[in-house]
Design an enzyme around this catalytic site. Structure first.
Site, PDB file in Angstrom:
ATOM      1  N   ARG A  38       0.812  -1.215   0.000  1.00 26.31           N
ATOM      2  CA  ARG A  38       0.000   0.000   0.000  1.00 26.31           C
ATOM      3  C   ARG A  38       0.852   1.275   0.000  1.00 26.31           C
ATOM      4  NH1 ARG A  38      -3.848  -1.690   4.955  1.00 26.31           N
ATOM      5  NH2 ARG A  38      -2.149  -3.164   5.344  1.00 26.31           N
ATOM      6  N   TYR A  52      35.869  25.816  -3.747  1.00 25.45           N
ATOM      7  CA  TYR A  52      36.015  24.561  -4.485  1.00 25.45           C
ATOM      8  C   TYR A  52      36.698  24.816  -5.824  1.00 25.45           C
ATOM      9  CZ  TYR A  52      34.425  20.065  -6.470  1.00 25.45           C
ATOM     10  OH  TYR A  52      34.355  18.820  -7.023  1.00 25.45           O
ATOM     11  N   ASP A  98       5.371  -1.314  11.849  1.00 26.99           N
ATOM     12  CA  ASP A  98       4.935  -0.078  11.169  1.00 26.99           C
ATOM     13  C   ASP A  98       4.277   0.941  12.103  1.00 26.99           C
ATOM     14  OD1 ASP A  98       2.534  -1.376  11.617  1.00 26.99           O
ATOM     15  OD2 ASP A  98       1.854  -1.316   9.538  1.00 26.99           O
TER      16      ASP A  98
HETATM   17  C1  UD1 Z   1      -3.206  -5.602  11.834  1.00 23.31           C
HETATM   18  C2  UD1 Z   1      -4.251  -6.374  12.663  1.00 23.31           C
HETATM   19  C3  UD1 Z   1      -5.419  -5.428  12.968  1.00 23.31           C
HETATM   20  C4  UD1 Z   1      -4.903  -4.204  13.696  1.00 23.31           C
HETATM   21  C5  UD1 Z   1      -3.753  -3.523  12.903  1.00 23.31           C
HETATM   22  C6  UD1 Z   1      -3.096  -2.467  13.767  1.00 23.31           C
HETATM   23  C7  UD1 Z   1      -4.155  -8.720  11.979  1.00 23.31           C
HETATM   24  C8  UD1 Z   1      -4.789  -9.805  11.211  1.00 23.31           C
HETATM   25  N1  UD1 Z   1      -4.713  -7.524  11.924  1.00 23.31           N
HETATM   26  O1  UD1 Z   1      -3.827  -5.228  10.599  1.00 23.31           O
HETATM   27  O2  UD1 Z   1      -6.380  -6.094  13.786  1.00 23.31           O
HETATM   28  O3  UD1 Z   1      -5.953  -3.296  13.889  1.00 23.31           O
HETATM   29  O4  UD1 Z   1      -2.732  -4.482  12.555  1.00 23.31           O
HETATM   30  O5  UD1 Z   1      -2.149  -1.724  13.035  1.00 23.31           O
HETATM   31  O6  UD1 Z   1      -3.154  -8.973  12.629  1.00 23.31           O
HETATM   32  N2  UD1 Z   1       3.191  -8.828   8.661  1.00 23.31           N
HETATM   33  C9  UD1 Z   1       4.075  -9.854   8.505  1.00 23.31           C
HETATM   34  N3  UD1 Z   1       3.725 -10.926   7.740  1.00 23.31           N
HETATM   35  C10 UD1 Z   1       2.519 -11.031   7.128  1.00 23.31           C
HETATM   36  C11 UD1 Z   1       1.608  -9.967   7.295  1.00 23.31           C
HETATM   37  C12 UD1 Z   1       1.972  -8.892   8.061  1.00 23.31           C
HETATM   38  O7  UD1 Z   1       5.177  -9.819   9.050  1.00 23.31           O
HETATM   39  O8  UD1 Z   1       2.286 -12.052   6.465  1.00 23.31           O
HETATM   40  C13 UD1 Z   1       3.587  -7.660   9.468  1.00 23.31           C
HETATM   41  C14 UD1 Z   1       3.588  -6.368   8.684  1.00 23.31           C
HETATM   42  O9  UD1 Z   1       4.883  -6.112   8.146  1.00 23.31           O
HETATM   43  C15 UD1 Z   1       3.196  -5.319   9.705  1.00 23.31           C
HETATM   44  C16 UD1 Z   1       2.387  -6.109  10.728  1.00 23.31           C
HETATM   45  O10 UD1 Z   1       2.645  -7.489  10.507  1.00 23.31           O
HETATM   46  O11 UD1 Z   1       4.320  -4.735  10.341  1.00 23.31           O
HETATM   47  C17 UD1 Z   1       0.910  -5.858  10.577  1.00 23.31           C
HETATM   48  O12 UD1 Z   1       0.516  -6.219   9.261  1.00 23.31           O
HETATM   49  P1  UD1 Z   1      -0.441  -5.321   8.392  1.00 23.31           P
HETATM   50  O13 UD1 Z   1      -0.634  -5.971   7.065  1.00 23.31           O
HETATM   51  O14 UD1 Z   1      -0.008  -3.922   8.422  1.00 23.31           O
HETATM   52  O15 UD1 Z   1      -1.790  -5.534   9.235  1.00 23.31           O
HETATM   53  P2  UD1 Z   1      -3.042  -4.590   9.314  1.00 23.31           P
HETATM   54  O16 UD1 Z   1      -3.869  -4.795   8.114  1.00 23.31           O
HETATM   55  O17 UD1 Z   1      -2.586  -3.218   9.602  1.00 23.31           O
HETATM   56 CA    CA Z   2      -0.577  -2.059   9.654  1.00 24.99          CA
END
Ligand code: UD1
Ligand code: CA
Length: 455
Positions: free
Chosen positions: A18, A379, A106
């Site tokens: 994103r 320079y 993040d």
């Molecule tokens: C996630 C939560 C959501 C919460 C939000 C808060 C889940 C399913 N959802 O959603 O409930 O409100 O964070 O910010 O957990 N990541 C991995 N591997 C993956 C997917 C993600 O390491 O396969 C890491 C990402 O790099 C990131 C973090 O996990 O740092 C969260 O993933 P992201 O895709 O941002 O989740 P959200 O959709 O924000």
């Molecule tokens: Ca997130």
């Protein structure tokens, strides 16, 4: 509070699509370090015995070169969701660890105190698991917190899976959790990917723990400020604004700095400013910068102590439209004015460079005056050279100073001179052709032109 052996797992293997960027999301710069650099810093402050960062195989080298042996890396082979990422991290956890805190890579704005208070609440309440929740005006695409009729925590529903009514809920999941190691080991294998994303959601372990009547502690905070997850460049901008605005508040409230227009002023995290200094609109100050008391900074000033620090002592005036770059020292009551750029330059006490000048690799002594349009030619196309200007020197307007060179105390340079040789004390240096005034030249010239036109 003394605690059990604690590890922190930071999830950072998501693709970050994103962001629409070539740079892995969490390695994007956020003020003075990467987004995840801020999260790692907070994790360390929690007196953790181990910090594990889960990354994707394609980015492992970049992470290792940045953070090396400060943290343990775990690789998530495929981005199958936060539950799968957590599992990859769990496999790297040392055997003696008893508690785990999970953070997202993040969310750079989370405060150490919030995390400590949260963990302590989980401990005091003997909880098996806990989560930080927040009530926000715009719950965006965060996971929603579902509570039962007694207002007790029941489960987290992801935005994609939420029913219309559930989407109206304003209490959201921050993505920050606390687990007793044994509890999470028992429950992590029970989650599946039967959901709208086809991913393994870490959030589903709470449903599993709840079904076994495990004690779950929620730690509600208000607002999105601390838990803002950076998913898009728009989130990045919002997070930067929040962080800057908090710092400006602190400068005004705790340090007695006057900031005329907070909306157009950016002051970075490694900047210090003394009391009664006024910062005027459209001013950008970043890097290692220290500004004394009673200074007048701005408007439209850029001070960037990125490559090397900048120090401005007390009572100085900088601006309007001034650019200070690395390695500058502006001593007490000195003035740097309109369209003046300085780099690696010292300006002595009460010295002035008020208009349209470039001073690079220079030392200017106390009370010296740098006339409008002065340029130090530092320079030669290959190397940088130094200019030394003594005390009480008067550099005439539009002087070109070819370095390396020394202009000693109490000397003058004539306006428009190109100075290539050292100047002794108490001396006037002029280097320009003598002026000739040719009387009646203009009327003769015009007569000639008129005649030619009539032919
Ligand atoms: C996630 C939560 C959501 C919460 C939000 C808060 C889940 C399913 N959802 O959603 O409930 O409100 O964070 O910010 O957990 N990541 C991995 N591997 C993956 C997917 C993600 O390491 O396969 C890491 C990402 O790099 C990131 C973090 O996990 O740092 C969260 O993933 P992201 O895709 O941002 O989740 P959200 O959709 O924000
Ligand atoms: Ca997130």
């Amino acid at each position: 509070m003394k605690h059990n052996r604690l590890a922190c797992i930071i999830l950072a293997a998501g693709q970050g699509t994103r962001m629409r960027s070539n740079c892995p999301k969490v390695l994007t710069f956020f003020e003075n370090k990467t987004i995840i650099g801020h999260v790692i810093e907070k994790a360390k402050l929690l007196e953790t015995d181990q910090v594990v960062v889960v990354v994707s195989p394609s980015h492992i080298e970049e992470f290792e070169s940045k953070f090396g042996n400060h943290v343990t890396f775990a690789i998530q082979e495929n981005p199958f969701g936060t539950g799968d990422a957590f599992l990859a991290g769990l496999k790297k956890i040392n055997n003696d660890i008893q508690e785990i805190i999970v953070l997202c890579g993040d969310t750079p704005l989370i405060q150490e105190k919030t995390l400590t208070d949260f963990a302590n609440l989980c401990r005091i309440s003997n909880s098996e698991a806990g989560l930080i929740t927040s009530t926000v005006e715009n719950p965006k695409m965060y996971g929603r917190i579902i509570r039962n009729s007694k207002n007790e925590f029941e489960k987290i529903v992801e935005w994609k899976d939420a029913k219309t009514k559930e989407k109206e809920i304003k209490e959201i999941n921050s993505g920050m959790y606390f687990f007793q190691i044994q509890t999470i080991k028992n429950h992590i294998s029970k989650i599946n990917n039967n959901n709208a994303s086809g991913e393994f959601y870490l959030t589903d372990v709470f449903t599993s723990i709840q079904s076994k009547n495990g004690a779950i502690c929620t730690f509600p905070i208000s607002g999105e400020e601390e838990i803002l997850g950076i998913n898009t460049k728009k989130d990045l901008s919002q997070a930067l604004k929040i962080s800057n605005s908090n710092r400006l508040d602190s400068f005004m409230v705790n340090n007695g700095v006057t900031i005329i227009d907070t909306a157009s002023t950016f002051i970075g995290p490694d900047v210090t400013i003394g009391k009664d200094t006024v910062v005027k609109p459209n001013t950008w100050i970043e890097g290692e910068v220290s500004i004394g008391e009673n200074c007048d900074i701005g408007p439209f000033v850029c001070i960037r102590g990125i490559k090397d620090r900048i120090t401005i002592l007390n009572g100085c005036t900088v601006g309007p439209f001034t650019s200070l770059r690395e390695g500058c020292l502006v001593k007490d009551n000195a003035k740097v004015g309109t369209f003046v750029e300085m780099k690696k330059t010292q300006l002595g006490e009460n010295a002035k460079a008020n208009h349209l000048s470039y001073l690079g690799d220079s030392i200017v002594g106390a009370r010296s005056n740098i006339g409008a349009g002065t340029i130090t030619c530092n320079y030669d196309g290959y190397e940088k050279h130094k200019t030394y200007i003594g005390e009480d020197v008067f550099i005439g307007s539009d002087t070109i100073i070819v370095a390396p060179i020394t202009i000693n105390n109490r000397s003058y340079t004539g306006a428009g001179s190109v100075i290539t040789k050292d100047v002794q004390e108490d001396t006037l240096a002029v280097s320009r052709s003598a002026q000739r005034n040719i009387e009646n030249w203009v009327s003769r010239y015009k007569e000639k032109r008129e005649l030619r036109r009539k032919k």
